[in-house]
Design an enzyme around this catalytic site. Structure first.
Site, PDB file in Angstrom:
ATOM      1  N   LEU A 136      16.277 -34.349  -1.696  1.00 51.52           N
ATOM      2  CA  LEU A 136      15.395 -34.322  -2.859  1.00 51.52           C
ATOM      3  C   LEU A 136      16.285 -34.004  -4.052  1.00 51.52           C
ATOM      4  CD1 LEU A 136      12.316 -32.195  -1.607  1.00 51.52           C
ATOM      5  CD2 LEU A 136      12.424 -34.676  -1.890  1.00 51.52           C
ATOM      6  N   ASP A 137      15.938 -34.528  -5.203  1.00 53.14           N
ATOM      7  CA  ASP A 137      16.723 -34.221  -6.408  1.00 53.14           C
ATOM      8  C   ASP A 137      16.583 -32.748  -6.759  1.00 53.14           C
ATOM      9  OD1 ASP A 137      17.266 -36.910  -6.551  1.00 53.14           O
ATOM     10  OD2 ASP A 137      15.646 -37.328  -7.981  1.00 53.14           O
ATOM     11  N   ARG A 138      17.512 -32.271  -7.564  1.00 54.79           N
ATOM     12  CA  ARG A 138      17.490 -30.859  -7.968  1.00 54.79           C
ATOM     13  C   ARG A 138      16.158 -30.470  -8.624  1.00 54.79           C
ATOM     14  NH1 ARG A 138      21.522 -27.027  -9.448  1.00 54.79           N
ATOM     15  NH2 ARG A 138      23.281 -28.446  -9.557  1.00 54.79           N
ATOM     16  N   LYS A 220      11.695 -42.213  -8.888  1.00 58.61           N
ATOM     17  CA  LYS A 220      11.881 -42.240 -10.349  1.00 58.61           C
ATOM     18  C   LYS A 220      12.268 -43.643 -10.820  1.00 58.61           C
ATOM     19  CE  LYS A 220      13.389 -37.424 -10.486  1.00 58.61           C
ATOM     20  NZ  LYS A 220      14.559 -36.556 -10.423  1.00 58.61           N
TER      21      LYS A 220
END
Ligand code: URA
Length: 270
Positions: A136-138, A220
């Site tokens: 998962l992204d930050r 995204k």
């Protein structure tokens, strides 16, 4: 190094190499202390202490060498009790907060999910070598699994398994029916076309997107491709498991849940 070894190393996925480097896994079999800790019997330092104190026996003989190689099927006792050092699949659900990176190191110094996991783990689970299942992204919150079973990682992340991952994105821009339809049928990104997905409006600013694949920044990028900028992103479900732990906490799934909700039969690792 021989050609065969090179070939083997190239085939190993990056996440597995990173996990092995982080956990100090010895190729070609476990040593006694490591086997005890990977099976969750004792954390590594306690396993080493127990061996030095003469509390561990292998096939009826007191073991004195912490790094003694271990034969398959060896009978092991700690303090006179038989222990099973072939660990079985464990799956932990973590509700990731914003800020942490899914990586072994964080150059920005905010912290990694592995550092946080080790703070949250109860003693009996500290001994396992934990792998993150996907990324998962930050700035993404929500469900991240950890496991000690690399086959579970492959099961959960391989698009062939078609295990759905459901995200909810808060976006800027108007969520029109046409945009939702494009997300459903698939969008062209620079490097690939996305597979059909589920896309639903959730109120004025939120879109729920369910994917069976997980390329870099996929949600995204898909939303961007239809003119919606992602402001917040949260993963709320994987398979039939909907996140049920408070933010910044963990829960061990039962074998029954792993099988029923994630379609994976827990196994003995050895
Ligand atoms: N897709 C993204 O863009 N980010 C994530 O963190 C997960 C999926």
């Amino acid at each position: 190094m021989g050609e065969k070894a090179l070939v083997r190393r190239r085939k190993e996925p990056k996440w597995l190499q990173a996990a092995k480097a982080r956990d100090g896994v010895v190729e070609g079999g476990d040593f006694l202390s490591r086997a005890l800790s990977r099976a969750g019997v004792l954390p590594l330092n306690e396993a080493e202490r127990a061996i030095r104190e003469g509390r561990v026996s292998v096939n009826g003989k007191v073991a004195t060498v912490v790094v003694a190689p271990l034969d398959e099927g060896a009978r092991i006792e700690v303090d006179g009790e038989r222990v099973d050092v072939s660990p079985s699949t464990r799956v932990l659900a973590f509700h990731k907060p914003k800020g942490l990176v899914v990586d072994g190191r964080d150059r920005e110094g905010i912290g990694t999910v592995f550092e946080r996991l080790h703070q949250l783990l109860p003693t009996e689970l500290k001994g396992y070598g934990w792998l993150a299942v996907g990324r998962l992204d930050r700035d993404t919150t929500g469900l991240l699994f950890f496991t000690n079973d690399e086959r579970f990682v492959a099961h959960a992340t391989d698009p062939e398994t078609k295990l759905p991952k459901r995200y909810v994105a808060t976006v800027s821009g108007r969520i029109s029916d046409a945009k939702l339809e494009k997300l459903r049928t698939g969008v062209e990104l620079e490097d690939f076309s996305t597979l059909p997905a589920k896309a639903e409006r959730r109120g004025l600013h939120d879109v729920a997107l369910t994917l069976t694949e997980g390329k870099f920044h996929q949600v995204k990028r898909m939303l961007g491709a239809v003119g919606l900028a992602t402001l917040e992103l949260h993963r709320e479900a994987v398979g039939e498991y909907v996140i049920d732990v408070p933010i910044d906490s963990i829960r061990l799934l039962t074998d029954e849940e792993v099988e029923r909700l994630l379609g994976y039969r827990p196994r003995h690792l050895g």
